[in-house]
Structure formats: structure tokens, C-alpha cells
Write a protein that holds these residues in place. Structure first.
Motif, PDB file in Angstrom:
ATOM      1  N   VAL A 176       0.779  -1.039  -0.298  1.00  0.00           N
ATOM      2  CA  VAL A 176      -0.003   0.079   0.007  1.00  0.00           C
ATOM      3  C   VAL A 176       0.838   1.266   0.097  1.00  0.00           C
ATOM      4  CG1 VAL A 176      -1.968  -0.961   1.025  1.00  0.00           C
ATOM      5  CG2 VAL A 176      -0.054  -0.197   2.550  1.00  0.00           C
ATOM      6  N   ASP A 177       0.060   2.460  -0.314  1.00  0.00           N
ATOM      7  CA  ASP A 177       1.169   3.594  -0.374  1.00  0.00           C
ATOM      8  C   ASP A 177       1.605   4.173   0.872  1.00  0.00           C
ATOM      9  OD1 ASP A 177       0.992   3.746  -3.039  1.00  0.00           O
ATOM     10  OD2 ASP A 177      -0.823   4.940  -3.337  1.00  0.00           O
ATOM     11  N   GLY A 178       1.015   3.778   1.995  1.00  0.00           N
ATOM     12  CA  GLY A 178       1.498   4.147   3.369  1.00  0.00           C
ATOM     13  C   GLY A 178       0.422   3.916   4.431  1.00  0.00           C
ATOM     14  N   VAL A 179       0.332   4.703   5.481  1.00  0.00           N
ATOM     15  CA  VAL A 179      -0.511   4.528   6.352  1.00  0.00           C
ATOM     16  C   VAL A 179      -1.713   5.357   6.018  1.00  0.00           C
ATOM     17  CG1 VAL A 179      -0.950   4.706   8.937  1.00  0.00           C
ATOM     18  CG2 VAL A 179       1.361   4.187   7.978  1.00  0.00           C
ATOM     19  N   PHE A 180      -2.912   4.910   6.092  1.00  0.00           N
ATOM     20  CA  PHE A 180      -4.223   5.527   5.784  1.00  0.00           C
ATOM     21  C   PHE A 180      -5.045   5.931   7.001  1.00  0.00           C
ATOM     22  CE2 PHE A 180      -4.594   5.654   1.022  1.00  0.00           C
ATOM     23  CZ  PHE A 180      -3.509   4.913   0.752  1.00  0.00           C
ATOM     24  N   THR A 181      -6.029   6.945   6.736  1.00  0.00           N
ATOM     25  CA  THR A 181      -6.793   7.087   7.506  1.00  0.00           C
ATOM     26  C   THR A 181      -7.977   6.208   7.825  1.00  0.00           C
ATOM     27  OG1 THR A 181      -8.201   8.236   6.136  1.00  0.00           O
ATOM     28  CG2 THR A 181      -6.824   9.737   7.250  1.00  0.00           C
ATOM     29  N   ALA A 182      -8.126   5.232   7.102  1.00  0.00           N
ATOM     30  CA  ALA A 182      -8.850   4.040   7.270  1.00  0.00           C
ATOM     31  C   ALA A 182      -8.440   3.128   6.038  1.00  0.00           C
ATOM     32  CB  ALA A 182     -10.306   4.317   7.382  1.00  0.00           C
ATOM     33  N   ASP A 183      -9.028   1.670   6.194  1.00  0.00           N
ATOM     34  CA  ASP A 183      -8.639   0.687   5.190  1.00  0.00           C
ATOM     35  C   ASP A 183      -9.436   1.272   3.914  1.00  0.00           C
ATOM     36  OD1 ASP A 183      -8.777  -1.367   3.491  1.00  0.00           O
ATOM     37  OD2 ASP A 183      -8.700  -2.654   5.071  1.00  0.00           O
ATOM     38  N   PRO A 184      -8.837   1.573   2.824  1.00  0.00           N
ATOM     39  CA  PRO A 184      -9.387   2.179   1.657  1.00  0.00           C
ATOM     40  C   PRO A 184     -10.417   1.171   0.877  1.00  0.00           C
ATOM     41  CG  PRO A 184      -6.890   2.338   1.726  1.00  0.00           C
ATOM     42  CD  PRO A 184      -7.317   1.673   2.684  1.00  0.00           C
ATOM     43  N   ARG A 185     -10.221  -0.069   1.335  1.00  0.00           N
ATOM     44  CA  ARG A 185     -11.102  -1.019   0.916  1.00  0.00           C
ATOM     45  C   ARG A 185     -12.480  -0.971   1.255  1.00  0.00           C
ATOM     46  NH1 ARG A 185      -6.750  -6.019   1.432  1.00  0.00           N
ATOM     47  NH2 ARG A 185      -6.365  -4.537   3.258  1.00  0.00           N
ATOM     48  N   ILE A 186     -12.657  -0.357   2.505  1.00  0.00           N
ATOM     49  CA  ILE A 186     -13.888  -0.091   3.268  1.00  0.00           C
ATOM     50  C   ILE A 186     -14.437   1.303   3.231  1.00  0.00           C
ATOM     51  CG2 ILE A 186     -15.092  -0.084   5.490  1.00  0.00           C
ATOM     52  CD1 ILE A 186     -13.248  -2.533   6.523  1.00  0.00           C
ATOM     53  N   VAL A 187     -13.493   2.135   3.272  1.00  0.00           N
ATOM     54  CA  VAL A 187     -13.891   3.684   3.023  1.00  0.00           C
ATOM     55  C   VAL A 187     -13.143   4.304   1.990  1.00  0.00           C
ATOM     56  CG1 VAL A 187     -13.849   5.946   4.242  1.00  0.00           C
ATOM     57  CG2 VAL A 187     -13.758   3.767   5.729  1.00  0.00           C
ATOM     58  N   PRO A 188     -13.591   4.276   0.620  1.00  0.00           N
ATOM     59  CA  PRO A 188     -13.114   4.796  -0.652  1.00  0.00           C
ATOM     60  C   PRO A 188     -12.493   6.070  -0.466  1.00  0.00           C
ATOM     61  CG  PRO A 188     -15.193   3.747  -1.059  1.00  0.00           C
ATOM     62  CD  PRO A 188     -14.936   4.129   0.479  1.00  0.00           C
ATOM     63  N   THR A 189     -12.797   6.956   0.553  1.00  0.00           N
ATOM     64  CA  THR A 189     -12.224   8.364   0.778  1.00  0.00           C
ATOM     65  C   THR A 189     -11.177   8.491   1.611  1.00  0.00           C
ATOM     66  OG1 THR A 189     -13.814   9.038   2.480  1.00  0.00           O
ATOM     67  CG2 THR A 189     -14.360   9.683   0.142  1.00  0.00           C
ATOM     68  N   ALA A 190     -10.774   7.186   2.254  1.00  0.00           N
ATOM     69  CA  ALA A 190      -9.696   7.118   2.996  1.00  0.00           C
ATOM     70  C   ALA A 190      -8.329   7.806   2.239  1.00  0.00           C
ATOM     71  CB  ALA A 190      -9.440   5.887   3.526  1.00  0.00           C
ATOM     72  N   HIS A 191      -7.613   8.551   3.239  1.00  0.00           N
ATOM     73  CA  HIS A 191      -6.270   9.156   2.445  1.00  0.00           C
ATOM     74  C   HIS A 191      -5.386   8.978   3.152  1.00  0.00           C
ATOM     75  CE1 HIS A 191      -7.097  12.561   5.526  1.00  0.00           C
ATOM     76  NE2 HIS A 191      -5.689  12.705   5.138  1.00  0.00           N
ATOM     77  N   LYS A 192      -4.063   9.003   2.844  1.00  0.00           N
ATOM     78  CA  LYS A 192      -2.744   8.587   3.107  1.00  0.00           C
ATOM     79  C   LYS A 192      -2.364   9.813   3.989  1.00  0.00           C
ATOM     80  CE  LYS A 192       1.027   9.435   1.526  1.00  0.00           C
ATOM     81  NZ  LYS A 192       1.851   9.752   0.244  1.00  0.00           N
ATOM     82  N   LEU A 193      -1.924   9.389   5.598  1.00  0.00           N
ATOM     83  CA  LEU A 193      -1.235  10.329   6.208  1.00  0.00           C
ATOM     84  C   LEU A 193       0.184  10.582   5.997  1.00  0.00           C
ATOM     85  CD1 LEU A 193      -2.344   8.521   9.533  1.00  0.00           C
ATOM     86  CD2 LEU A 193      -3.207  10.786   8.620  1.00  0.00           C
ATOM     87  N   ASP A 194       0.580  11.750   5.827  1.00  0.00           N
ATOM     88  CA  ASP A 194       2.150  12.069   5.367  1.00  0.00           C
ATOM     89  C   ASP A 194       3.062  11.998   6.639  1.00  0.00           C
ATOM     90  OD1 ASP A 194       1.177  13.074   3.114  1.00  0.00           O
ATOM     91  OD2 ASP A 194       1.089  15.035   3.566  1.00  0.00           O
ATOM     92  N   THR A 195       2.383  12.041   7.875  1.00  0.00           N
ATOM     93  CA  THR A 195       3.393  11.667   8.926  1.00  0.00           C
ATOM     94  C   THR A 195       2.260  11.117  10.167  1.00  0.00           C
ATOM     95  OG1 THR A 195       3.057  13.725  10.237  1.00  0.00           O
ATOM     96  CG2 THR A 195       5.099  13.490   8.680  1.00  0.00           C
ATOM     97  N   VAL A 196       2.941  10.503  10.970  1.00  0.00           N
ATOM     98  CA  VAL A 196       2.233   9.944  12.154  1.00  0.00           C
ATOM     99  C   VAL A 196       3.165   9.633  13.187  1.00  0.00           C
ATOM    100  CG1 VAL A 196       2.200   7.471  11.334  1.00  0.00           C
ATOM    101  CG2 VAL A 196       0.346   8.268  12.995  1.00  0.00           C
ATOM    102  N   THR A 197       2.886   9.993  14.613  1.00  0.00           N
ATOM    103  CA  THR A 197       3.769   9.763  15.696  1.00  0.00           C
ATOM    104  C   THR A 197       3.826   8.477  15.988  1.00  0.00           C
ATOM    105  OG1 THR A 197       2.084   9.877  17.359  1.00  0.00           O
ATOM    106  CG2 THR A 197       3.357  11.911  16.542  1.00  0.00           C
ATOM    107  N   TYR A 198       5.029   7.982  16.657  1.00  0.00           N
ATOM    108  CA  TYR A 198       5.078   6.419  17.031  1.00  0.00           C
ATOM    109  C   TYR A 198       3.973   6.133  18.049  1.00  0.00           C
ATOM    110  CZ  TYR A 198      10.380   7.229  15.828  1.00  0.00           C
ATOM    111  OH  TYR A 198      11.188   7.492  15.285  1.00  0.00           O
ATOM    112  N   GLU A 199       3.500   6.941  19.061  1.00  0.00           N
ATOM    113  CA  GLU A 199       2.428   6.544  19.873  1.00  0.00           C
ATOM    114  C   GLU A 199       1.022   6.465  19.008  1.00  0.00           C
ATOM    115  OE1 GLU A 199       4.392   9.156  20.270  1.00  0.00           O
ATOM    116  OE2 GLU A 199       5.027   9.304  22.177  1.00  0.00           O
ATOM    117  N   GLU A 200       0.811   6.928  18.016  1.00  0.00           N
ATOM    118  CA  GLU A 200      -0.374   6.881  17.285  1.00  0.00           C
ATOM    119  C   GLU A 200      -0.383   5.723  16.500  1.00  0.00           C
ATOM    120  OE1 GLU A 200      -2.254  11.162  16.217  1.00  0.00           O
ATOM    121  OE2 GLU A 200      -0.032  10.841  15.629  1.00  0.00           O
TER     122      GLU A 200
END
Lengths: 421, 421
Positions: A176-200
Motif C-alpha cells: 500500500v502507499d502508506g498509512v491511511f486514515t482507514a482501510d481504503p477497501r472499506i472507506v473509498p475516501t480514506a487518505h494517506k497520512l504524511d506523518t504519524v507519531t510513534y504513539e499513534e
């Protein structure tokens, strides 16, 4: 000179053609002037095929020999990758976990990395070669036997190697292209996060996001080693996992994403005498069977009977073992029966911004209520809210939360088949 | 306590069922009170499958990586075998060549064993376990890289291990009942030899008998380690390879057997100037290409031209390389042309009794003459006569010699499909 550690999963090296494509990507990094160390998983379904073979000869294969067997998978992929790089005119040398000094505990099938002493890899790189390391495997510090790290172990190998070699970057290539806001197979409008912290990322991984393995993220946080999660099929930047949420600016987005998990089941212990120590005994029995409990709910006891029901969630695959272990202690604990439910789903909302925003919980439960999702269990952390619902309601719950927290993006999500380990 | 080293080839462990059968045989040796160390080859066609994969990613894979790749084959079979033994209630531990201290030269793909220091195997056996060692592989003394010994290497591993552990027996399990007086597929009356000396076995192996690898026999002779060649499909005794022909009683059978070889080709260098150094130059060119020459014939030079034809035999598989190397030196050596003939066969008669019996040669050539076999080349040793003929005459030549020397037995020969390595 920049040192880059690249990790390729099983689907990225599933056949000769894909191995050649990975070799080209490695060579282009070398051409750009980078030193490269590569961590590679076994090809495609190799691990499952080997497990099949093992079960054909023995229903309960000993862990030492199972690890010896499974580690042949990376041996094959890494040697082929070295050949493919060699064929493009660059020097490459492959090393087993044992040769590369990946020292682990002796717990076969789920060993933990104690130390990495990559002297031979460093020498190979100093001599101008690409160094290739078998993911997922190591050598036990005490017995000197071959070990494996368990599923997701190659991610951990890559982060540990990057930390030990003081690499400038650790790139995890995936499907996949990266970490998404949700699984794009379930949520077509999910988008890729540019950054995310270790904790998240830890909360997302623990809540069912499969893009990175929990232990790899823990390792990265401990050594403050940034991870770049990106696609092995494109050159687009992916998601950078780095930084602590303590350092986040105030205007940081409230919520990072919605994760879901279909891999858990629920066991309900019926009519347990509501006396001190009974619940503890139940969880002791399950823990003794080396099973991880996730969420727990204890019903209010009815005064008339002085008894209560206790429910907890656990990996589906451990369901049979837990039921067997509990059944044996029925008389001792004094419960009346056991229910097993493997039709549950878990949905989690994760975001560092949630700490300082009490309105999140209200929006969360309103969204699920409006979507008609019935909540069975709840658990929270400082930056996460999780609930258990029917598995048939899970997709709708994910979509409702993604919508309610306005996580949709413009970018089109790309999803590929297959998973690495 | 008796220590037995058992070696099982690829066809004996070709699938899960056969692995389980081998495990039962090993366990029955343990039950009989023997300590057992096992050397195992890769399953069935694994090595060829891995070679195919290698050639899919690179036409000319580097030897270091090819060895890394191929050694995964034994890793799989030995781990599975250990599991199968474990499943029968006995302890078993598998070890790679590197773990077992199989120290070799660094010549990838054809390394030679320098030493075996089987401390970990001895410890496993001392603790009551069956020790399983990957055949065919080792670790280079200088580079510490993984090496392979080349085809037949597992036989050599077994003999070397038996010698290093001072084993009482070295059993090589294969798909035939032992060493035969001729290939039973060609000569139905061929019978199994009960014993054969190291020297005779060396000549038989060098002449095309595939049951034991030449290097394994050389190793056995050097360490005076008897080999018991027997079938993995029956419990009948096979052939004991032991003893020097110096110790043979006078009444020892004249002839041990007839071997044949279809793997060679013949190159004829036409019209070479008959001057000192020209022939030497030809053979130097071929040797420089790392090709082994077997037999050589130089025709009588015709006085008119002062030129002669030189023919030699070599492995068919090296034919193209030899022709290319020779063609380049045509002007320098001054020959007129090259002929390549891969339709030859070689038949050899081997027997320690031949030394003291001058009648053997007469019977040999009379038999071939009566069978109408035309002889193209001849070579002899103290205990062997070999001739090259047309490949279409080869079966008839083998039968004629077997008959002429009265080698037929009463026992029915059993032949199984498949070959080990």
C-alpha cells in the motif's frame, strides 16, 4: 554517504519478476549515491507452504525445528535478490540472521531481538556491496539455535538493523502507499497520512492496522528511528512514522485514523460467583495458556444471586485453547457455563489530539448510534477509543466514524493484493 | 554404545510420507540401542527447482549466492526429518553444515571438506538425541561463507562425519540394493556384490557406476571407514565397501563388475602439426577451462604430411566450453578443424583379480569382437580396462562382458526410480 535500510515484504518478492523489479529499485538507490542494506521476507506464500509440509510430518512440530524449517524461506529470497542485483552489475552479498549477528532470546517462533552486531554487513557495504539480511530470523544468545521472530518479524529486523547501523533512513516497502486514515477497501475516501507519531502508530497497529507490525514500531520508538512506510509499486512518498506526540504543534489534526480488527473473538464466562479472586483466577488460567487478553467487561452482579458474567476478547486463533483451559477449572472457579462468540469486530479511533479534546467521545458514540451500531464492549487509552460490535456492523462503523471526524481526503487511495510478514 | 552414521538421498526423502518412513527406520536403530547421526540430502527435485529459480533471475548467478540458495534444500529436509522423529517420541536435532563444523575450501559449488568438528552433534547424541546434519554443504575456512560440495556431496559428508565421529558404521541408503556386477536395467542377471574393496569401488565410480560418489569413496579409503551401501526400501544387507585389495585372499573373484558411462563426448582435433608441444598446448587450453579430460588417443602421424589427429573424451556438459576454448587457439596450434561427437559410450571392466591374470584382456576383447562392438579408444589401469564405442553398441557391450566373465547371479535384481545427490 547516506545509509538507507530498505525492507521488502513477501508480496514484493513473490516471484522472479518481482525480485528483479526490487533489484532495480535497490540499484537506483545505489546509483543515486546511497549505501543500501536490505531486509527481505520469504517469497509470497513460502512460509505457509513450509508450515503445511511441517504439519504433514508432525501435528505438533518442535519449535526449534520449525524455526530451522521456516528460515529457509528468507534464505531463498535473499540469495535470489543478491543474484538479481549482481545481474544488474552491482555487488551484493546476502547474510542469514545468524551471520549478521541478530542475537535473540531462545523463545522459538516468537523470539525477541536482544542485540544486532552487523559487522559482516558493514564490511560488505564498506567494500561497495549491497548487504542483504534475512528478515524474521536470528540466533539464540544462549543455545546458539536458529530462531524466528514471529509474524511481522521482518519489519522489526529492518528497524533493529537500521538502529544498529545508525542508518539515515529505514524504508519499509509494502503493498500500500502508506498509512491511511482507514482501510481504503472499506472507506473509498480514506487518505494517506504524511506523518504519524510513534504513539499513534502503536495504537493503530495494536488496533488492527496491518501496515506495520507493533513490535517494529515499539523498536523504532525506543531507538528514535524514523520509518518511511511506502509502496514497492510506486516512487511516491509514503508515510513517515516519527516523533513523539509531546512535540506535536497545537494545530495538529485531532484524529489520525480509524482502525478495525476482525481477528478477535469473545468468551463469556457465565454466572461467576461475585467474590474476590474469582475473576483473577479466570484471567490467570488464560494467561497461563500464553494467550493475550485484549478487552474485559464484567457485568453488574444481580444481588439476588450474587453472581456475575465476565466477558473478554482474545485472538480467534487462541479460542479453542482458552475454552479448553477454562473448562478444566469450571468446578474450581464455580462458573455455570462458557460462551464462545467469533462474530465480533473491533473499531478504534486513534489521534494524539484527542487528549485535550473532551468532545471526541461524544462525537464518537453519537456517530455509531446514528449508524445503528450496537456497542458491546468499550476500552480507551489517552489517545484511543475502541468498541466491540457485531462483525456485520463493522464496515458501517468504520465509515460512520471516518465521516463524523471528517477524515476524508481528495487523493485516490490505491490498494494492492497480498500481505508481507 | 555403537554409533551409526546413516545417509539418506533425495529420493528417500522426496515427500512427507517417505520422510516419515525414514524416521521410522532411524527410530528402529535407536530402539536397537544404537546412537544415530543422520546425513540428509534435499527433498527430491528441490535442488533442480532452486536452480531453475536462480536462472530466472540471473543467467550467471554468483557462486556464493547460488550456494546460499541451494543449501536451503537440506535445511528443509533435515528440519522435517527431525520433526518426524520427534513425532515418534524420540529427540532429534538438525544442524547445518556450518553449525556442525563442516569446514571446507572456499570454492563455491565444488568445495572440498578440510575438516569436520562435530562438537554440537556429539553433544546432541550424548544427550540422547538423534543428530541430523545437512549433507552437501559446509562453511569456507577463510571467508566464513556457506559452500556446497557439488553433486554427490552428501555421500562425502556422511563419510567425513563418520570418520570425524569415529563411527562404527557408515550406512549410505539409496534406491538400489547395493553395488551390482552391472546395471540391472541392462543386464537382468546382474547380482549384488556382498563386498568390494575401496580401489575397485573407486574404479567403478570413476567409470560411471552412480551408486556412490567418487569423492566419498576416496574419503572412505583415506580414513579406512567402511561404507555399507543399502536400500532405503528394504532391510536386506547391501554391499560393504571396505578393505584394500592388498589384503584380498588369492581365491578372490577375478572381476567385480562392469560399469558403463553415457555422459562423455569425444572431441577430435584434426591435422595437428606433429611437433613437440602441440599436444601439450591442446590439453593446456582444455585444462585452463577447468574441464577434466578422461581418455586420449593420438593417431600415428602420416609421414607425408607430418600431421596427426588427436582425440580425447570429456564430460558432455563441458563440450561447448571446450570447443569454444579450442577454436580460439586454432591459428596458434595450427590444427585444421575440430569434430565433436556426443554419440559415444564407455564400458569398463573392474576387478582386483585382474592384476595377476593376463588372460583378462584377451577374453575382454574377444567378447566385444564376437558381439560386433567396434572399439574406438582404450585405456587401462592395474585393475580396470575401459573402451569407448558407439553409444548404440553400449548395452550390448555391457551384456557381452558380463556374460564372458560369468558374473551372473541367481538373485533377482531390484531397481527403483530416482537418484540422490
Amino acid at each position: 554517504m547516506t545509509l538507507v535500510v530498505q525492507k521488502y515484504g513477501g508480496s514484493s518478492v513473490a516471484d522472479a519478476e518481482r525480485i528483479k523489479r526490487v533489484a532495480e529499485r535497490i540499484v537506483s538507490a545505489r546509483k543515486a549515491g546511497d549505501d543500501v542494506a536490505v531486509v527481505v521476507s520469504a517469497m509470497g506464500d513460502t512460509t505457509d507452504d513450509l508450515l503445511d509440509l511441517a504439519h504433514q510430518v508432525s501435528p505438533l512440530p518442535p519449535g526449534r525445528e520449525l524455526d530451522m524449517l521456516l528460515t529457509s524461506g528468507e534464505r531463498i529470497s535473499m540469495a535470489l535478490l543478491a543474484m538479481a542485483i549482481h545481474n544488474l552489475g552491482y555487488e551484493a552479498r546476502s547474510f542469514t540472521g545468524s551471520q549478521a549477528g541478530v542475537i535473540t532470546t531462545s523463545s522459538h517462533g516468537k523470539a525477541r531481538i536482544i542485540d544486532v552486531t552487523p559487522g559482516r554487513l558493514q564490511s560488505a557495504i564498506d567494500e561497495g556491496a549491497v548487504a542483504i539480511l534475512a528478515g524474521f530470523q536470528g540466533i539464540a544468545q544462549d543455545t546458539k539455535d536458529i530462531t524466528t521472530l514471529g509474524r511481522g518479524g521482518s519489519d522489526t529486523t529492518a528497524v533493529a538493523l537500521a538502529a544498529a547501523m545508525h542508518a539515515d533512513q529505514c524504508e519499509i516497502y509494502t503493498d500500500v502507499d502508506g498509512v491511511f486514515t482507514a482501510d481504503p477497501r472499506i472507506v473509498p475516501t480514506a487518505h494517506k497520512l504524511d506523518t504519524v507519531t510513534y504513539e499513534e502508530m502503536l495504537e493503530l497497529a495494536a488496533s488492527g492496522a496491518k501496515v506495520l507490525h507493533l513490535r517494529a514500531v515499539e523498536y523504532a520508538r525506543r531507538f528514535n528511528m524514523p520509518i518511511h512506510v511506502r509502496s514497492s509499486y510506486s516512487t511516491k512518498p509514503g508515510t513517515i512514522v516519527a516523533g513523539s506526540m509531546e512535540d506535536l504543534p497545537v494545530e495538529q489534526a485531532l484524529i489520525s485514523g480509524v482502525a478495525h480488527d476482525r481477528s478477535e473473538a469473545k468468551i463469556t464466562v457465565l454466572s461467576v460467583p461475585d467474590e474476590p479472586g474469582r475473576a483473577a483466577k479466570i484471567f490467570q488460567v488464560v494467561t497461563d495458556a500464553e494467550i493475550n487478553i485484549d478487552m474485559i467487561v464484567q457485568n453488574v452482579s444481580t444481588k439476588a444471586t450474587g453472581r456475575t458474567d465476565i466477558s473478554f476478547t482474545l485472538p480467534k486463533t487462541d479460542g479453542a485453547a482458552a475454552m479448553t483451559a477454562l473448562q478444566k477449572t469450571r468446578d474450581e472457579i464455580g462458573f455455570e457455563g462458557l460462551l464462545f462468540d467469533d462474530h465480533i469486530g473491533k473499531v478504534s479511533l486513534v489521534g494524539a489530539g484527542m487528549r485535550s479534546n473532551p468532545g471526541v467521545a461524544a462525537t464518537f458514540f453519537r456517530a455509531l448510534s446514528e449508524a445503528g451500531v450496537n456497542i458491546e464492549m468499550i476500552s480507551t487509552s489517552e489517545i484511543r477509543v475502541s468498541v466491540v460490535c457485531r462483525d456485520t456492523d463493522l464496515d458501517e462503523a468504520v465509515r460512520a466514524l471516518h465521516e463524523a471526524f471528517d477524515l476524508g481526503g481528495d487523493e485516490e487511495a490505491v490498494v494492492y493484493a497480498g500481505t508481507g510478514r
